[in-house]
Design an enzyme around this catalytic site. Structure first.
Site, PDB file in Angstrom:
ATOM      1  N   ARG A  24       0.817  -1.224   0.000  1.00 39.92           N
ATOM      2  CA  ARG A  24       0.000   0.000   0.000  1.00 39.92           C
ATOM      3  C   ARG A  24       0.843   1.263   0.000  1.00 39.92           C
ATOM      4  O   ARG A  24       0.594   2.183  -0.780  1.00 39.92           O
ATOM      5  CB  ARG A  24      -0.968   0.009   1.185  1.00 39.92           C
ATOM      6  CG  ARG A  24      -2.053  -1.042   1.071  1.00 39.92           C
ATOM      7  CD  ARG A  24      -2.917  -1.078   2.308  1.00 39.92           C
ATOM      8  NE  ARG A  24      -2.070  -1.391   3.465  1.00 39.92           N
ATOM      9  CZ  ARG A  24      -2.393  -1.115   4.720  1.00 39.92           C
ATOM     10  NH1 ARG A  24      -3.518  -0.506   5.011  1.00 39.92           N
ATOM     11  NH2 ARG A  24      -1.589  -1.454   5.705  1.00 39.92           N
ATOM     12  N   ASN A  42      -6.028  -2.473   1.992  1.00 43.29           N
ATOM     13  CA  ASN A  42      -6.121  -3.926   2.110  1.00 43.29           C
ATOM     14  C   ASN A  42      -7.579  -4.313   2.195  1.00 43.29           C
ATOM     15  O   ASN A  42      -8.405  -3.559   2.714  1.00 43.29           O
ATOM     16  CB  ASN A  42      -5.418  -4.413   3.385  1.00 43.29           C
ATOM     17  CG  ASN A  42      -3.919  -4.416   3.278  1.00 43.29           C
ATOM     18  OD1 ASN A  42      -3.355  -4.374   2.197  1.00 43.29           O
ATOM     19  ND2 ASN A  42      -3.257  -4.458   4.413  1.00 43.29           N
TER      20      ASN A  42
END
Length: 98
Positions: A24, A42
């Site tokens: 990320r 996520n």
């Protein structure tokens, strides 16, 4: 506005070993480098989801980057859906898990 016609949007779902590998934050850094806006997060199913908007070539570069991810990731495949850009994002951020 000049340049608006080249703005694109993509919603991505990245599969593989993509959580717990700095995916990320690496995606945020890459998207910001490319001048894109949107978010990445996520998902509870182990995938990573992202929505990105920006100039067409930069967006394509980001999509290709998502097929690789950071060196610690192992991407098995990426689902990509195109849509009309909304311009709703001021920057590219890491969001909470969904």
């Amino acid at each position: 506005m000049p340049g608006q016609t080249s703005t694109r949007r993509a919603a991505l779902r990245i599969h593989g070993k993509v959580q717990g590998v700095f995916f990320r934050e690496s995606a945020r850094i890459e998207a910001t480098r490319l001048g894109l806006t949107g978010w990445v997060r996520n998902r509870d199913d182990g995938t990573v989801e992202a929505v990105a908007e920006g100039e067409g070539a930069a967006l394509e570069d980001f999509i290709q980057w998502c097929h690789r991810g950071p060196s610690t990731a192992h991407v098995s495949h990426v689902d990509c859906a195109r849509a009309e850009p909304t311009g709703e994002f001021p920057s590219f951020t890491v969001e909470r898990t969904s």
